[in-house]
Write an enzyme that holds these catalytic residues in place. Sequence first.
Site: not given
Lengths: 439, 460
Positions: B72, B75-76, B152
């Site tokens: 993840h 991905e950022h 997040e």
Amino acid sequence: MEVKLMGYRVFLLLLVLFSGQLLAGPAIQSWTTEKGARVLFVPAPELPMLDLRVVFDGGSARDTIPGVAALTSALLEEGAGDWDANEIARRLDSVGANMSVDSQRDMAWLTVRTLTEKRALTETMDTVAQVLGAPRFDMDAFERNRKAMLVSLNHDEQSPGAVAQKRFMNTLFGDHPYASQVEGTKESLARITREDVLAHYKKYYVAKNALIAIVGAVDRAQAEQLAELVTAGLEPGEPAPELPPVADLDGPQTLNIPFPSSQSHILMGQPGMHRGDPDYFVLYVGNHILGGSGLVSQLSEEVREKRGLSYSVYSYFSPMRRNGPFLIGAQTQNAKAAEALDVIRQTLARFIEQGPSEAELTAAKQNITGGFPLRIASNSKILGYLAMLGFYDLPLDYLDTFVDKVNAVTTEQIRETFKRRVKPDQLLTVVVGREPSAR
Amino acid sequence: MRLLLSAAIVMLSCPIWVNASVLPEKQVHETVLDNGMKVIVKEDHRAPIMVSQVWYKVGSSYEPDGITGVSHVLEHMMFKGTTSHPPGEFSRIIAANGGTENAFTGRDYTAYFQTMASDRMEISFELEADRMRNLLLLPEEFAKELEVVKEERRLRTEDKPTGQLYEQFLAVAYRSLPYANPVIGWMNDLNHMQVDDLAKWYRRWYAPNNATLVVVGDVVPEEVFKLAKHYFGPLKREQLPELKPLREPEQKGEVRSVVRVPANEPHLIMGYKTPVITTAETAWEPYALEMLVAILDGGNSARFSRDLIRGSEVAVSASADYNAFSRLPGMLMLDGTPARGQDIDQLEQALRDQIARLRTELVTEEELERVRNQVIASKVYELDSVFYQAMEIGMLETIGLDWRLADRYVDELKKITPEQVREVAQRYLRDDNLTLTRLDPLPMDNTKPRQAAAGGRHGG
């Protein structure tokens, strides 16, 4: 055909802005039912399905007691005519139809999606007609829904974001009807009676106060029949009375609300604009640059990209019948709340003072106009536009002229309009989280 | 009886129900580039737009302990610059071309997408091909973005009582499978993540032979293939790590746990370990489990709404969930919040009674017929969204299934009998196979918003 990597910037500069003639909206047909409900219709023959929404000017702005509008709409599917909630649900589920009811400040609505196969369409629309025209508001369903709303209020109190949102809206609108908490309060829900719900229904769920939006694989004649059918049980009634204007804030106000969370939720804003506002396109395009365009907006650049302060930071104007909120939002760990607030304030102040650059405006126009086809690329999106246009009495060529109106906006207009409409010395700021001093 | 008859009329009177329920195969085209990258195209000419999605076979379930969340975070970082495009330019180019873009990471996949006017497809391909192999992973960009990811996590999990509940539930339920770890990663692992962890992860998994490109919209398949070959074709394939066959050891008894955090409302999650399509020894079982879940929670007339929310009024919300499409075996999960005046024991008992009923009684033909019609209708409704159509294809391919399975899905569900539903209930919905986690609210009182104006308001 060979587009080299280095050639990209050139390629972008060569992009011409889309012209309005190329990008018209769908052809919207409009008429009024015998009882006086306005209908907006777009045929969509490609898929064997139909979307229909009936919108009433009967949201929480019409509450006699906070929560009445929400409870009224929730109770529609709980019993109508000869059918109890189980029978209504069975009729819809057995043909694969999806129906939902909801309400916000301006609107209360029912939306349904069904296949256009004859039996499915008939069964679904008969059910919708009963639900709208002959709701029972049985006492047991009334009590159960009231209790469910109380649990939902408890859930909201667990969420710093929800707490912030409610306090912001409630404070922003002061004694305007928009201040009424859509979901009600524990105190108000305890007071609502079945008679209050019935009175709300009788006054606002009437044909002349309704807008029907239809998109799907039917022809005009069928659409007319459907519109007559779903409003058959409604009284003609009268349109809801005008709402008073929303007053501007008379000074800055800050609410610090302690909350046992690791993040502070920040909301900042003031009354913004209304649907049909003469400044609509200028404020819309300007805000797109300020905080409306996701990761490439100024707020995102300053708060998220440069400083890693927040996962989500945004701003928007929520145009309503009367001036809805202009709102900036972000969340950050408690220790960084003060820094985030500073950055947001500075970014907003700079934007009001300087406005966007020509390059930023060009990029925003390319994004908005280039993305125009995406706005109307599905039946559900077109349905949303029809409901909005019809409810707020906007011109039916709204989508046809949208691109030209966006392209006509200048940096000077944005600078002038933001200065006139957004007052940095009259901001309401709500911060929900652990106060840094309490760490 | 009446319902049976009416359903029969539906099927007879309108063959479109049957036709539209199947993804017409002739509209879907696929090819494999020389470097092993798969390209799948589905035509949908209703509007002049297209969605382009690149799916990588990697997600949180591929991550070893210590670097949970790395998929993840990577991905950022995919938006943070390549050798030819500086940080942020990816998003600016897409925005300037009227597109919307984003990405998502799951347990079994990481996917990137752009939705744009269909004449902008090439821009999407050029940028995606570039960042598949040429990512910069600048340390200063990484440091800032890691903070964004932590925010997040605070937003989604730390400050959400049900988020914490769900995280602990999964951690307790799985003995061996990496589904025990949150997709976003444990906070401790995020605190210790290094940019080098990402670089290794990127080099290992972001290769054309580990990716699927899915394009749905107003496009011509031959043109898509030609452009895909032009942009993705030159990328070199990688030697991909061999995946060990992970399996959960058999559970030998009920597992209970409690999450105690400040909250107002209790909540309950119950999960029974179940097979999925990729692992099922008996091919029909996952479909029977899908039917079973829809019997409980497929619409407002299903058993949970009818019996628990209305009926006994024991729950204010109750849902059932099962996903037949995952790389590794999963769970059939129930969850709910008690209604006012009911406690969590009563809710648990009510949910257990619902399971007991499925294990002893046969579901009715009327219930099965309702579910079949709902599934058929939803297959038509899905066609309204090009994004969802691409999503379905990409997800199936990425977990190791054929996209044509989406076509067969309705037919497989239609074949399920009441006896088969009872059989999977008896085989899998057993106490020995159950994990149960409760949210036990701690008071929020001492920190409650102060109501008095003097406490909460600081003018100026």
